[in-house]
Design a protein around this motif. Structure first.
Motif, PDB file in Angstrom:
ATOM      1  N   SER A 129       0.701  -1.361   0.128  1.00 18.09           N
ATOM      2  CA  SER A 129       0.067   0.179  -0.216  1.00 18.09           C
ATOM      3  C   SER A 129       0.980   1.168   0.058  1.00 18.09           C
ATOM      4  CB  SER A 129      -1.117   0.008   1.319  1.00 18.09           C
ATOM      5  OG  SER A 129      -0.334   0.224   2.225  1.00 18.09           O
ATOM      6  N   ARG A 130       2.003   1.317  -0.048  1.00 18.80           N
ATOM      7  CA  ARG A 130       3.069   2.467   0.156  1.00 18.80           C
ATOM      8  C   ARG A 130       2.698   3.509  -0.873  1.00 18.80           C
ATOM      9  NH1 ARG A 130       7.964   4.172  -1.760  1.00 18.80           N
ATOM     10  NH2 ARG A 130       9.056   5.454  -0.295  1.00 18.80           N
ATOM     11  N   GLU A 131       2.920   3.023  -2.150  1.00 16.35           N
ATOM     12  CA  GLU A 131       2.853   4.159  -3.072  1.00 16.35           C
ATOM     13  C   GLU A 131       1.187   4.458  -3.193  1.00 16.35           C
ATOM     14  OE1 GLU A 131       4.227   1.403  -3.558  1.00 16.35           O
ATOM     15  OE2 GLU A 131       6.383   1.842  -4.477  1.00 16.35           O
ATOM     16  N   LEU A 132       0.227   3.615  -2.986  1.00 13.98           N
ATOM     17  CA  LEU A 132      -1.240   3.840  -2.930  1.00 13.98           C
ATOM     18  C   LEU A 132      -1.327   5.003  -1.846  1.00 13.98           C
ATOM     19  CD1 LEU A 132      -3.594   2.793  -4.636  1.00 13.98           C
ATOM     20  CD2 LEU A 132      -3.865   1.518  -2.524  1.00 13.98           C
ATOM     21  N   ARG A 133      -0.887   4.724  -0.518  1.00 13.90           N
ATOM     22  CA  ARG A 133      -1.075   5.875   0.272  1.00 13.90           C
ATOM     23  C   ARG A 133      -0.507   7.209  -0.069  1.00 13.90           C
ATOM     24  NH1 ARG A 133       2.020   4.397   4.530  1.00 13.90           N
ATOM     25  NH2 ARG A 133       2.589   2.209   3.690  1.00 13.90           N
ATOM     26  N   MET A 134       0.724   7.031  -0.805  1.00 13.68           N
ATOM     27  CA  MET A 134       1.137   8.406  -1.197  1.00 13.68           C
ATOM     28  C   MET A 134       0.257   9.110  -2.508  1.00 13.68           C
ATOM     29  SD  MET A 134       5.058   7.123  -1.826  1.00 13.68           S
ATOM     30  CE  MET A 134       5.770   8.233  -2.955  1.00 13.68           C
ATOM     31  N   MET A 135      -0.250   8.188  -3.287  1.00 10.50           N
ATOM     32  CA  MET A 135      -1.204   8.895  -4.126  1.00 10.50           C
ATOM     33  C   MET A 135      -2.549   9.635  -3.431  1.00 10.50           C
ATOM     34  SD  MET A 135      -1.367   6.543  -7.351  1.00 10.50           S
ATOM     35  CE  MET A 135      -1.165   4.866  -6.620  1.00 10.50           C
ATOM     36  N   ILE A 136      -2.934   8.789  -2.249  1.00  9.11           N
ATOM     37  CA  ILE A 136      -4.111   9.111  -1.514  1.00  9.11           C
ATOM     38  C   ILE A 136      -3.781  10.566  -0.907  1.00  9.11           C
ATOM     39  CG2 ILE A 136      -5.690   8.579   0.328  1.00  9.11           C
ATOM     40  CD1 ILE A 136      -5.360   5.841  -0.584  1.00  9.11           C
ATOM     41  N   ASN A 137      -2.535  10.565  -0.360  1.00 10.20           N
ATOM     42  CA  ASN A 137      -2.234  11.629   0.214  1.00 10.20           C
ATOM     43  C   ASN A 137      -1.966  13.113  -0.825  1.00 10.20           C
ATOM     44  OD1 ASN A 137      -2.222  10.602   3.037  1.00 10.20           O
ATOM     45  ND2 ASN A 137      -0.320   9.779   2.773  1.00 10.20           N
ATOM     46  N   GLU A 138      -2.088  12.606  -2.016  1.00 12.03           N
ATOM     47  CA  GLU A 138      -1.591  13.642  -2.758  1.00 12.03           C
ATOM     48  C   GLU A 138      -2.899  14.079  -3.530  1.00 12.03           C
ATOM     49  OE1 GLU A 138       0.800  15.673  -3.618  1.00 12.03           O
ATOM     50  OE2 GLU A 138       2.028  14.577  -1.911  1.00 12.03           O
ATOM     51  N   ASN A 139      -3.973  13.770  -3.059  1.00  8.38           N
ATOM     52  CA  ASN A 139      -5.457  13.683  -3.543  1.00  8.38           C
ATOM     53  C   ASN A 139      -5.469  13.092  -4.879  1.00  8.38           C
ATOM     54  OD1 ASN A 139      -6.405  15.218  -1.085  1.00  8.38           O
ATOM     55  ND2 ASN A 139      -5.259  16.885  -2.162  1.00  8.38           N
ATOM     56  N   VAL A 140      -5.066  12.046  -5.172  1.00 10.25           N
ATOM     57  CA  VAL A 140      -5.085  11.510  -6.187  1.00 10.25           C
ATOM     58  C   VAL A 140      -5.910  10.027  -5.920  1.00 10.25           C
ATOM     59  CG1 VAL A 140      -4.061   9.850  -8.167  1.00 10.25           C
ATOM     60  CG2 VAL A 140      -2.728  11.905  -7.260  1.00 10.25           C
ATOM     61  N   VAL A 141      -7.126   9.916  -6.974  1.00 12.62           N
ATOM     62  CA  VAL A 141      -8.096   8.873  -6.543  1.00 12.62           C
ATOM     63  C   VAL A 141      -7.813   7.516  -7.300  1.00 12.62           C
ATOM     64  CG1 VAL A 141     -10.457   8.081  -6.572  1.00 12.62           C
ATOM     65  CG2 VAL A 141      -9.755  10.472  -6.056  1.00 12.62           C
ATOM     66  N   PRO A 142      -7.191   6.565  -6.552  1.00 13.01           N
ATOM     67  CA  PRO A 142      -7.084   5.130  -7.185  1.00 13.01           C
ATOM     68  C   PRO A 142      -8.437   4.434  -7.748  1.00 13.01           C
ATOM     69  CG  PRO A 142      -6.044   5.281  -5.344  1.00 13.01           C
ATOM     70  CD  PRO A 142      -7.006   6.628  -5.081  1.00 13.01           C
ATOM     71  N   VAL A 143      -8.342   4.102  -8.998  1.00 15.66           N
ATOM     72  CA  VAL A 143      -9.422   3.230  -9.588  1.00 15.66           C
ATOM     73  C   VAL A 143      -8.843   1.835  -9.890  1.00 15.66           C
ATOM     74  CG1 VAL A 143     -11.305   2.980 -11.155  1.00 15.66           C
ATOM     75  CG2 VAL A 143     -10.765   5.107 -10.356  1.00 15.66           C
ATOM     76  N   VAL A 144      -9.186   0.929  -9.127  1.00 17.12           N
ATOM     77  CA  VAL A 144      -8.454  -0.554  -9.003  1.00 17.12           C
ATOM     78  C   VAL A 144      -9.574  -1.452  -9.781  1.00 17.12           C
ATOM     79  CG1 VAL A 144      -7.445  -2.193  -7.687  1.00 17.12           C
ATOM     80  CG2 VAL A 144      -7.456   0.432  -7.028  1.00 17.12           C
ATOM     81  N   ALA A 145      -8.810  -2.031 -10.789  1.00 16.91           N
ATOM     82  CA  ALA A 145      -9.597  -3.032 -11.496  1.00 16.91           C
ATOM     83  C   ALA A 145      -9.120  -4.490 -10.817  1.00 16.91           C
ATOM     84  CB  ALA A 145      -8.956  -3.080 -12.944  1.00 16.91           C
ATOM     85  N   PRO A 146      -9.910  -5.510 -11.014  1.00 15.72           N
ATOM     86  CA  PRO A 146      -9.919  -6.626 -10.153  1.00 15.72           C
ATOM     87  C   PRO A 146      -8.769  -7.771 -11.006  1.00 15.72           C
ATOM     88  CG  PRO A 146     -12.119  -6.979 -11.666  1.00 15.72           C
ATOM     89  CD  PRO A 146     -11.506  -5.458 -11.583  1.00 15.72           C
ATOM     90  N   LEU A 147      -7.687  -7.255 -11.097  1.00 18.63           N
ATOM     91  CA  LEU A 147      -6.480  -8.063 -11.620  1.00 18.63           C
ATOM     92  C   LEU A 147      -5.344  -8.098 -10.670  1.00 18.63           C
ATOM     93  CD1 LEU A 147      -6.930  -7.004 -15.419  1.00 18.63           C
ATOM     94  CD2 LEU A 147      -7.650  -9.113 -14.614  1.00 18.63           C
ATOM     95  N   THR A 148      -4.827  -9.283 -10.471  1.00 20.94           N
ATOM     96  CA  THR A 148      -3.688  -9.424  -9.677  1.00 20.94           C
ATOM     97  C   THR A 148      -2.354  -9.681 -10.545  1.00 20.94           C
ATOM     98  OG1 THR A 148      -4.294 -11.384  -8.717  1.00 20.94           O
ATOM     99  CG2 THR A 148      -4.932  -9.472  -7.408  1.00 20.94           C
ATOM    100  N   HIS A 149      -1.343 -10.124  -9.962  1.00 24.06           N
ATOM    101  CA  HIS A 149      -0.120 -10.872 -10.416  1.00 24.06           C
ATOM    102  C   HIS A 149       0.514 -11.685  -9.560  1.00 24.06           C
ATOM    103  CE1 HIS A 149       3.470  -8.159  -9.496  1.00 24.06           C
ATOM    104  NE2 HIS A 149       2.721  -7.917  -8.676  1.00 24.06           N
TER     105      HIS A 149
END
Length: 255
Positions: A129-149
């Protein structure tokens, strides 16, 4: 802790332009930190049929062979994801589309074959979640598709309700997380044809009873399994609802 709202949207809401626009309007109005997780199974099924690829489902879960994996990758990671991102940008919401492979966000292992071979379906093993939290803290909204790797180059189809629950659980260490499962019904219903038959509060014992009685079945089972797991693992609130009732918190609350 700051509030984080995670909305998982699926069902007919994603496929119908009017209902999707209504959802995006509501989502844009949510103040503070937020993430949108989406499905798109009906679109994948329709496109697969046009390509002559048969869809197999077991208890609301998709069997994902090699050809179907190509379809869901195109539909989830491309068509549906980018439509949602473009719709949010049009509403002044600075969104970014992601799969679990992007930023190594969600890694998974291919589900082992037991009674059923689910094919290229992934069970989540880690959320980064590190980069995800960085984006959230910069007011960027993640839109996540149901694919993993699997971290070895293989994409995997993963249930969108599971993705939402895993993100909610991981991020509950950093935020006060509210998880909304949003679809076309008003909540979990005693009678699927009667939108007024909402079960307003649902605990695990009642869920198992209704499941045994056949009241709750098919795709609602993994949704509730994931919702209860998230609730047990630090998520503040889990609500099953529709776009119209999302703002005022009406629907089925898991307790």
């Amino acid at each position: 802790m700051d509030r984080l709202t995670i909305i998982k949207v699926g069902g007919k809401v994603v496929e119908n332009p009017d209902s999707l626009n209504a959802l995006l309007d509501q989502f844009t109005r949510i103040s503070g930190n937020k993430i949108l997780v989406h499905g798109g199974g009906r679109t994948a099924t329709d496109i697969a049929a046009k390509l002559g690829i048969e869809t197999e489902m077991v208890d609301g879960r998709r069997i994902t062979g090699k050809e179907m994996l190509d379809v869901v990758t195109m539909v989830y990671g491309g068509l549906v994801n980018k439509k949602i991102v473009a719709g949010l940008q049009a509403r002044g919401c600075n969104a970014i589309g992601l799969t679990g492979a992007d930023l190594n966000l969600i890694s998974a292992r291919k589900r082992p074959v037991a009674e059923i071979d689910y094919g290229f379906v992934g069970d989540v093993i880690d959320v980064n979640s590190r980069e995800l939290r960085m984006m959230i803290n910069e007011n960027v909204v993640p839109v996540v598709a149901p694919l993993t790797h699997d971290e070895k180059g293989q994409l995997l189809n993963t249930n969108a309700d599971t993705i939402a629950a895993e993100l909610a659980t991981e991020l509950s260490d950093y935020f006060s997380v509210y998880l909304f499962y949003c679809f076309e019904k008003t909540g979990v219903l005693l009678d699927p044809e009667d939108n007024s038959s909402v079960i307003h509060e649902l605990d695990m014992q009642l869920f198992l009873q209704y499941q045994n009685e056949g009241v709750i079945h098919a795709g609602m089972i993994p949704k509730l399994d994931n919702g209860f797991r998230a609730k047990r693992n630090g998520v503040k609130e889990v609500l099953i609802t529709n776009p119209e009732n999302m703002a005022d918190g009406r629907g089925t609350r898991l307790i």
